[in-house]
Design a protein around this motif. Structure first.
Motif, PDB file in Angstrom:
ATOM      1  N   UNK A  75       0.819  -1.208   0.000  1.00 34.77           N
ATOM      2  CA  UNK A  75       0.000   0.000   0.000  1.00 34.77           C
ATOM      3  C   UNK A  75       0.858   1.266   0.000  1.00 34.77           C
ATOM      4  N   UNK A  76       2.070   1.144   0.505  1.00 33.89           N
ATOM      5  CA  UNK A  76       2.970   2.299   0.551  1.00 33.89           C
ATOM      6  C   UNK A  76       3.870   2.373  -0.684  1.00 33.89           C
ATOM      7  N   UNK A  77       4.434   1.231  -1.081  1.00 37.49           N
ATOM      8  CA  UNK A  77       5.425   1.222  -2.162  1.00 37.49           C
ATOM      9  C   UNK A  77       4.899   0.666  -3.483  1.00 37.49           C
ATOM     10  N   UNK A  78       3.764  -0.003  -3.453  1.00 37.68           N
ATOM     11  CA  UNK A  78       3.239  -0.600  -4.677  1.00 37.68           C
ATOM     12  C   UNK A  78       4.054  -1.801  -5.121  1.00 37.68           C
ATOM     13  N   UNK A  79       3.928  -2.105  -6.397  1.00 38.00           N
ATOM     14  CA  UNK A  79       4.612  -3.261  -6.973  1.00 38.00           C
ATOM     15  C   UNK A  79       5.238  -2.811  -8.285  1.00 38.00           C
ATOM     16  N   UNK A  80       6.461  -3.226  -8.534  1.00 31.60           N
ATOM     17  CA  UNK A  80       7.133  -2.866  -9.775  1.00 31.60           C
ATOM     18  C   UNK A  80       6.395  -3.431 -10.987  1.00 31.60           C
ATOM     19  N   UNK A  81       6.534  -2.759 -12.110  1.00 27.62           N
ATOM     20  CA  UNK A  81       5.833  -3.168 -13.334  1.00 27.62           C
ATOM     21  C   UNK A  81       6.204  -4.589 -13.750  1.00 27.62           C
ATOM     22  N   UNK A  82       7.485  -4.926 -13.710  1.00 30.86           N
ATOM     23  CA  UNK A  82       7.904  -6.266 -14.133  1.00 30.86           C
ATOM     24  C   UNK A  82       7.387  -7.334 -13.166  1.00 30.86           C
ATOM     25  N   UNK A  83       7.368  -7.020 -11.868  1.00 31.94           N
ATOM     26  CA  UNK A  83       6.839  -7.965 -10.885  1.00 31.94           C
ATOM     27  C   UNK A  83       5.339  -8.142 -11.096  1.00 31.94           C
ATOM     28  N   UNK A  84       4.648  -7.034 -11.365  1.00 34.31           N
ATOM     29  CA  UNK A  84       3.207  -7.087 -11.620  1.00 34.31           C
ATOM     30  C   UNK A  84       2.902  -7.951 -12.842  1.00 34.31           C
ATOM     31  N   UNK A  85       3.683  -7.784 -13.899  1.00 34.73           N
ATOM     32  CA  UNK A  85       3.498  -8.586 -15.110  1.00 34.73           C
ATOM     33  C   UNK A  85       3.706 -10.071 -14.821  1.00 34.73           C
ATOM     34  N   UNK A  86       4.720 -10.402 -14.020  1.00 38.25           N
ATOM     35  CA  UNK A  86       4.960 -11.798 -13.645  1.00 38.25           C
ATOM     36  C   UNK A  86       3.827 -12.343 -12.788  1.00 38.25           C
ATOM     37  N   UNK A  87       3.351 -11.521 -11.854  1.00 45.77           N
ATOM     38  CA  UNK A  87       2.261 -11.942 -10.967  1.00 45.77           C
ATOM     39  C   UNK A  87       0.991 -12.234 -11.758  1.00 45.77           C
ATOM     40  N   UNK A  88       0.747 -11.445 -12.807  1.00 44.69           N
ATOM     41  CA  UNK A  88      -0.446 -11.642 -13.647  1.00 44.69           C
ATOM     42  C   UNK A  88      -0.452 -13.013 -14.307  1.00 44.69           C
ATOM     43  N   UNK A  89       0.723 -13.545 -14.578  1.00 39.18           N
ATOM     44  CA  UNK A  89       0.794 -14.862 -15.219  1.00 39.18           C
ATOM     45  C   UNK A  89       0.377 -15.976 -14.263  1.00 39.18           C
ATOM     46  N   UNK A  90       0.560 -15.756 -12.959  1.00 37.17           N
ATOM     47  CA  UNK A  90       0.224 -16.770 -11.961  1.00 37.17           C
ATOM     48  C   UNK A  90      -1.128 -16.556 -11.297  1.00 37.17           C
ATOM     49  N   UNK A  91      -1.507 -15.283 -11.141  1.00 37.58           N
ATOM     50  CA  UNK A  91      -2.730 -14.940 -10.414  1.00 37.58           C
ATOM     51  C   UNK A  91      -3.613 -14.086 -11.323  1.00 37.58           C
ATOM     52  N   UNK A  92      -4.863 -14.489 -11.550  1.00 41.70           N
ATOM     53  CA  UNK A  92      -5.763 -13.672 -12.383  1.00 41.70           C
ATOM     54  C   UNK A  92      -5.983 -12.280 -11.769  1.00 41.70           C
ATOM     55  N   UNK A  93      -6.078 -11.270 -12.626  1.00 40.53           N
ATOM     56  CA  UNK A  93      -6.276  -9.884 -12.186  1.00 40.53           C
ATOM     57  C   UNK A  93      -7.486  -9.761 -11.266  1.00 40.53           C
ATOM     58  N   UNK A  94      -8.592 -10.376 -11.631  1.00 40.87           N
ATOM     59  CA  UNK A  94      -9.820 -10.260 -10.835  1.00 40.87           C
ATOM     60  C   UNK A  94      -9.638 -10.820  -9.429  1.00 40.87           C
ATOM     61  N   UNK A  95      -8.769 -11.800  -9.280  1.00 36.96           N
ATOM     62  CA  UNK A  95      -8.509 -12.385  -7.967  1.00 36.96           C
ATOM     63  C   UNK A  95      -7.655 -11.453  -7.113  1.00 36.96           C
ATOM     64  N   UNK A  96      -6.791 -10.671  -7.750  1.00 40.32           N
ATOM     65  CA  UNK A  96      -5.906  -9.759  -7.023  1.00 40.32           C
ATOM     66  C   UNK A  96      -6.637  -8.545  -6.456  1.00 40.32           C
ATOM     67  N   UNK A  97      -7.813  -8.239  -6.970  1.00 38.65           N
ATOM     68  CA  UNK A  97      -8.541  -7.036  -6.550  1.00 38.65           C
ATOM     69  C   UNK A  97      -9.290  -7.294  -5.247  1.00 38.65           C
ATOM     70  N   UNK A  98      -9.058  -6.419  -4.267  1.00 38.86           N
ATOM     71  CA  UNK A  98      -9.748  -6.490  -2.970  1.00 38.86           C
ATOM     72  C   UNK A  98     -11.049  -5.704  -3.063  1.00 38.86           C
ATOM     73  N   UNK A  99     -12.142  -6.421  -3.169  1.00 38.18           N
ATOM     74  CA  UNK A  99     -13.444  -5.768  -3.322  1.00 38.18           C
ATOM     75  C   UNK A  99     -13.952  -5.133  -2.030  1.00 38.18           C
ATOM     76  N   UNK A 100     -13.286  -5.429  -0.911  1.00 43.76           N
ATOM     77  CA  UNK A 100     -13.682  -4.845   0.371  1.00 43.76           C
ATOM     78  C   UNK A 100     -12.897  -3.574   0.691  1.00 43.76           C
ATOM     79  N   UNK A 101     -11.925  -3.234  -0.138  1.00 42.79           N
ATOM     80  CA  UNK A 101     -11.105  -2.041   0.104  1.00 42.79           C
ATOM     81  C   UNK A 101     -11.939  -0.778  -0.089  1.00 42.79           C
ATOM     82  N   UNK A 102     -11.647   0.232   0.708  1.00 46.11           N
ATOM     83  CA  UNK A 102     -12.373   1.507   0.599  1.00 46.11           C
ATOM     84  C   UNK A 102     -12.203   2.117  -0.782  1.00 46.11           C
ATOM     85  N   UNK A 103     -11.003   2.006  -1.323  1.00 47.33           N
ATOM     86  CA  UNK A 103     -10.740   2.603  -2.633  1.00 47.33           C
ATOM     87  C   UNK A 103     -11.488   1.892  -3.759  1.00 47.33           C
TER      88      UNK A 103
END
Length: 111
Positions: free
Chosen positions: A34-62
């Protein structure tokens, strides 16, 4: 083994993940997503393992303030990357492998 935990200070699952690795004396790097985020290359790698819709926290205020329910799928990915408070936590990384949430059964295979 090079473990990185992308997590939140308030997330109980993040604390459980940290405790899991501490108890087994497995070194890890903690990154406050929440403070530093995730690097673009790490995010791209994460997308290959975890679907985008699963990564989204639907309970978050934002989630509500950004009107995520009304954003089309193409824009959701960039909105997630630009707003780290939307990520579900923890995202645990070991090289090119990723897990979302508390997954000790997967982590056991890593060691």
């Amino acid at each position: 083994m090079n473990i990185q935990i992308y997590g939140s200070q308030k997330s109980f699952d993040t604390k459980k993940a940290e405790r899991y690795f501490k108890e087994r004396k497995i070194p890890y790097q903690y990154i406050n997503i929440h403070e530093f985020g995730m690097g673009k290359s790490v995010f791209e790698s994460a997308k290959r393992s975890i679907p985008i819709e699963t990564m989204i926290d639907r309970k978050a205020k934002s989630y509500q303030t950004l009107y995520m329910d009304y954003i089309d799928e193409g824009k959701r990915e960039s909105t997630l990357f630009e707003n780290p408070s939307l990520f579900m936590t923890p995202i645990v990384r070991n090289g090119k492998e990723f897990t979302l949430g508390y997954c000790p059964e997967v982590w056991k295979e890593w060691s």
